[in-house]
Motif scaffolding. Sequence first.
Motif, PDB file in Angstrom:
ATOM      1  N   ASP A 105      58.378 -21.696  46.767  1.00 12.35           N
ATOM      2  CA  ASP A 105      59.642 -21.176  46.241  1.00 12.35           C
ATOM      3  C   ASP A 105      59.524 -19.687  45.935  1.00 12.35           C
ATOM      4  O   ASP A 105      60.449 -18.904  46.218  1.00 12.35           O
ATOM      5  N   VAL A 106      58.407 -19.283  45.335  1.00 13.74           N
ATOM      6  CA  VAL A 106      58.205 -17.863  45.019  1.00 13.74           C
ATOM      7  C   VAL A 106      58.184 -17.036  46.297  1.00 13.74           C
ATOM      8  O   VAL A 106      58.830 -15.981  46.380  1.00 13.74           O
ATOM      9  N   ILE A 107      57.467 -17.504  47.309  1.00 13.25           N
ATOM     10  CA  ILE A 107      57.386 -16.758  48.564  1.00 13.25           C
ATOM     11  C   ILE A 107      58.756 -16.657  49.218  1.00 13.25           C
ATOM     12  O   ILE A 107      59.151 -15.593  49.727  1.00 13.25           O
ATOM     13  N   LEU A 108      59.526 -17.748  49.222  1.00 12.74           N
ATOM     14  CA  LEU A 108      60.879 -17.711  49.791  1.00 12.74           C
ATOM     15  C   LEU A 108      61.755 -16.721  49.037  1.00 12.74           C
ATOM     16  O   LEU A 108      62.546 -15.983  49.648  1.00 12.74           O
ATOM     17  N   ALA A 109      61.613 -16.682  47.705  1.00 10.06           N
ATOM     18  CA  ALA A 109      62.399 -15.730  46.915  1.00 10.06           C
ATOM     19  C   ALA A 109      61.987 -14.293  47.209  1.00 10.06           C
ATOM     20  O   ALA A 109      62.832 -13.387  47.258  1.00 10.06           O
ATOM     21  N   VAL A 110      60.686 -14.058  47.413  1.00  8.24           N
ATOM     22  CA  VAL A 110      60.216 -12.707  47.763  1.00  8.24           C
ATOM     23  C   VAL A 110      60.753 -12.296  49.130  1.00  8.24           C
ATOM     24  O   VAL A 110      61.219 -11.166  49.311  1.00  8.24           O
ATOM     25  N   VAL A 111      60.695 -13.207  50.105  1.00 11.26           N
ATOM     26  CA  VAL A 111      61.246 -12.903  51.426  1.00 11.26           C
ATOM     27  C   VAL A 111      62.735 -12.641  51.321  1.00 11.26           C
ATOM     28  O   VAL A 111      63.266 -11.709  51.947  1.00 11.26           O
ATOM     29  N   GLY A 112      63.448 -13.454  50.513  1.00 14.09           N
ATOM     30  CA  GLY A 112      64.878 -13.221  50.315  1.00 14.09           C
ATOM     31  C   GLY A 112      65.161 -11.852  49.733  1.00 14.09           C
ATOM     32  O   GLY A 112      66.083 -11.143  50.173  1.00 14.09           O
ATOM     33  N   GLY A 113      64.355 -11.457  48.739  1.00  9.54           N
ATOM     34  CA  GLY A 113      64.544 -10.126  48.162  1.00  9.54           C
ATOM     35  C   GLY A 113      64.222  -9.018  49.144  1.00  9.54           C
ATOM     36  O   GLY A 113      64.891  -7.977  49.174  1.00  9.54           O
ATOM     37  N   VAL A 119      66.097 -26.428  56.075  1.00  7.63           N
ATOM     38  CA  VAL A 119      66.709 -25.103  56.016  1.00  7.63           C
ATOM     39  C   VAL A 119      67.033 -24.795  54.564  1.00  7.63           C
ATOM     40  O   VAL A 119      67.671 -25.602  53.876  1.00  7.63           O
ATOM     41  N   VAL A 120      66.558 -23.628  54.085  1.00  9.84           N
ATOM     42  CA  VAL A 120      66.684 -23.265  52.676  1.00  9.84           C
ATOM     43  C   VAL A 120      67.383 -21.911  52.553  1.00  9.84           C
ATOM     44  O   VAL A 120      66.965 -20.941  53.190  1.00  9.84           O
ATOM     45  N   PRO A 121      68.463 -21.809  51.744  1.00  9.51           N
ATOM     46  CA  PRO A 121      69.056 -20.494  51.467  1.00  9.51           C
ATOM     47  C   PRO A 121      68.065 -19.612  50.720  1.00  9.51           C
ATOM     48  O   PRO A 121      67.307 -20.093  49.872  1.00  9.51           O
ATOM     49  N   LEU A 122      68.072 -18.317  51.029  1.00  8.38           N
ATOM     50  CA  LEU A 122      67.099 -17.378  50.465  1.00  8.38           C
ATOM     51  C   LEU A 122      67.633 -16.589  49.276  1.00  8.38           C
ATOM     52  O   LEU A 122      66.920 -15.763  48.713  1.00  8.38           O
ATOM     53  N   GLY A 123      68.889 -16.797  48.914  1.00 12.57           N
ATOM     54  CA  GLY A 123      69.438 -16.100  47.753  1.00 12.57           C
ATOM     55  C   GLY A 123      69.602 -14.605  47.949  1.00 12.57           C
ATOM     56  O   GLY A 123      69.534 -13.844  46.972  1.00 12.57           O
ATOM     57  N   THR A 124      69.838 -14.173  49.174  1.00  9.20           N
ATOM     58  CA  THR A 124      69.978 -12.731  49.426  1.00  9.20           C
ATOM     59  C   THR A 124      71.248 -12.148  48.807  1.00  9.20           C
ATOM     60  O   THR A 124      71.377 -10.920  48.703  1.00  9.20           O
ATOM     61  N   GLN A 125      72.175 -13.005  48.393  1.00 10.15           N
ATOM     62  CA  GLN A 125      73.403 -12.523  47.756  1.00 10.15           C
ATOM     63  C   GLN A 125      73.216 -12.272  46.266  1.00 10.15           C
ATOM     64  O   GLN A 125      74.127 -11.796  45.595  1.00 10.15           O
ATOM     65  N   ILE A 126      72.014 -12.546  45.734  1.00 12.34           N
ATOM     66  CA  ILE A 126      71.732 -12.438  44.298  1.00 12.34           C
ATOM     67  C   ILE A 126      70.830 -11.228  44.056  1.00 12.34           C
ATOM     68  O   ILE A 126      69.735 -11.145  44.605  1.00 12.34           O
ATOM     69  N   ALA A 127      71.278 -10.321  43.222  1.00 10.90           N
ATOM     70  CA  ALA A 127      70.510  -9.104  42.941  1.00 10.90           C
ATOM     71  C   ALA A 127      69.358  -9.362  41.980  1.00 10.90           C
ATOM     72  O   ALA A 127      68.272  -8.796  42.127  1.00 10.90           O
ATOM     73  N   ASP A 128      69.579 -10.211  40.971  1.00  9.63           N
ATOM     74  CA  ASP A 128      68.555 -10.463  39.965  1.00  9.63           C
ATOM     75  C   ASP A 128      67.435 -11.318  40.550  1.00  9.63           C
ATOM     76  O   ASP A 128      67.682 -12.435  41.018  1.00  9.63           O
ATOM     77  N   PRO A 129      66.186 -10.841  40.522  1.00  9.21           N
ATOM     78  CA  PRO A 129      65.092 -11.582  41.178  1.00  9.21           C
ATOM     79  C   PRO A 129      64.799 -12.935  40.541  1.00  9.21           C
ATOM     80  O   PRO A 129      64.472 -13.892  41.240  1.00  9.21           O
ATOM     81  N   LEU A 130      64.898 -13.035  39.202  1.00  8.57           N
ATOM     82  CA  LEU A 130      64.636 -14.312  38.553  1.00  8.57           C
ATOM     83  C   LEU A 130      65.729 -15.325  38.879  1.00  8.57           C
ATOM     84  O   LEU A 130      65.443 -16.508  39.141  1.00  8.57           O
ATOM     85  N   GLU A 131      66.977 -14.880  38.900  1.00  6.24           N
ATOM     86  CA  GLU A 131      68.063 -15.781  39.282  1.00  6.24           C
ATOM     87  C   GLU A 131      67.918 -16.212  40.741  1.00  6.24           C
ATOM     88  O   GLU A 131      68.240 -17.341  41.099  1.00  6.24           O
ATOM     89  N   ARG A 132      67.408 -15.314  41.573  1.00  3.77           N
ATOM     90  CA  ARG A 132      67.181 -15.675  42.981  1.00  3.77           C
ATOM     91  C   ARG A 132      66.123 -16.771  43.077  1.00  3.77           C
ATOM     92  O   ARG A 132      66.260 -17.713  43.861  1.00  3.77           O
ATOM     93  N   LEU A 133      65.060 -16.668  42.282  1.00  4.81           N
ATOM     94  CA  LEU A 133      64.027 -17.697  42.291  1.00  4.81           C
ATOM     95  C   LEU A 133      64.593 -19.041  41.849  1.00  4.81           C
ATOM     96  O   LEU A 133      64.302 -20.081  42.458  1.00  4.81           O
ATOM     97  N   ARG A 134      65.423 -19.049  40.812  1.00  7.40           N
ATOM     98  CA  ARG A 134      66.047 -20.302  40.371  1.00  7.40           C
ATOM     99  C   ARG A 134      66.911 -20.891  41.478  1.00  7.40           C
ATOM    100  O   ARG A 134      66.872 -22.096  41.736  1.00  7.40           O
TER     101      ARG A 134
END
Length: 503
Positions: free
Chosen positions: A273-281, A323-338
């Motif tokens: 999850d952390v890696i996916l959030a980092v890639v999304g960011g 298939v997992v959404p990466l949260g690229t529409q979310i600016a806040d990194p912690l909210e993206r991880l959630r």
Amino acid sequence: MLQLSGQDASFVYLETPHTPMHIGSVGIYDPSTAPGGFVRFKDILKFIGERLQGARSFRQRLVRVPFDLDHPYWIEDPEFDIEYHVRHIALPKPGDWRQLCIQVARLHARPMDLNKPLWEFTIVEGLDNVEGLPPGCFALVSKVHHAAIDGMSGVEMSAAVHDLDPGMTPPEGEDQWGPEDMPNVADLLMRSYFNSLRQPMKIVETIGRSLPGMAKLTASVSKGDVSLANTKMAPKTRFNAKVSAHRVWDAVPFKLADVRAMKEAVPGATVNDVILAVVGGGLRKYLDDKGELPVESLTAMAPISVRGEGEKAALGNLVSAMVVPLGTQIADPLERLRYVHEAAVNSKEMTNAVGARTLADYSQLVPAGLAGLAARLYTRVGAANAHAPVYNTVVTNVPGSRVPMYFCGAKMVAMYGTAPVFDSMGLINPIYSYGDTIAISFTCDRAMMPDPDAYADALRHSFAALKAATMDRPAPVAEAVKPVTAKKPTAAGRKPAVKQGAA
């Protein structure tokens, strides 16, 4: 003779001059630990030759059925020659990270000969000016066709040519390998005929196994345990079109301990999850800097191994996917991880309901000739430019060794990944872990990403921002592990590098 599964064969059918379908790795080694403090190429040939029995893929080649009427077969190659598969080059001075990136991209862009065992090892000497590495290090750039291995069985192949100490002790037991004769056309056509007679029964069996899973999924959706809100086509980006023949490559490693600490900020979150959030960011920053960030979230396909305990050494691919959404529409990194964690849990529930193994079995139902024809037509007409993608990128995690590994006596000091791109999916992010590091590597079409250094910097920025948000401290400049943060890499694909033959 052993026939390829439908999933394995699909990687053969997808192969074109612009889309070679091999995966691989980039291992970096310090030869000072080898006997005598150095490694000669003839020693490497001998070392690999003594370990070929460790993986069947080393000496098996494809035999295709005429007109692709059925899936190809593996046979033991009667003309196997190790010196064809193990090559040797050197970087010109100064031998820095950017030069290695260019060379890896060039090697990765070249298709392999499908009439020989589908692997190549290239020794790249001259890594003399990479910060964090002693002069004299060398790289082993491996290429193995995706038809032969997936990420998990690739680990088995890597284990065959690595030791746990620098002693280079040959494996025990006599090599029992022997070549096979090439099958004749009549035999292949006869096998194809009988396989076609069994196909209707396979379809019935696969559908029968999937019905309970479909019922379970329907019940889960009805109760609200699983959401279908994100099951839609992904937004179109620069990475989702017809690809060219050229590639770029880079890698950004981080401290694995930091990743594990970051996941604790969200209950139940995983390293993935952390890696996916980092890639999304990273994708958010890269596309936003170009004014191309979609309003909707980008998505990633994440392969799931369905390899059983007794199948670890088996050839080919035993994988499904989610298939997992990466949260690229979310600016806040912690909210993206959630967001990514919740989406990943939902995607896993959907896959588990139907059954990952059952989903993988559906690839067996497509007739071989039709699959090959469809793949060729899709590329030829440029269909990828005309439709929304199913997903935007691939993020695939390959677990590595936690203890030091040695190749021909030389200690491995870093491990990164390479992987194929194809029409409608021009960016892939292999995640390799080794020792106390975890690295986000990426392979991309050069026309889609002419500035891979910008994406590498975006990944560092995303990691630093998420670390600051999860550990409640000011964001550091970048917490990457050397050598990748050595002298800021320019690009394997930036315009000036094209003249140097970057691939």
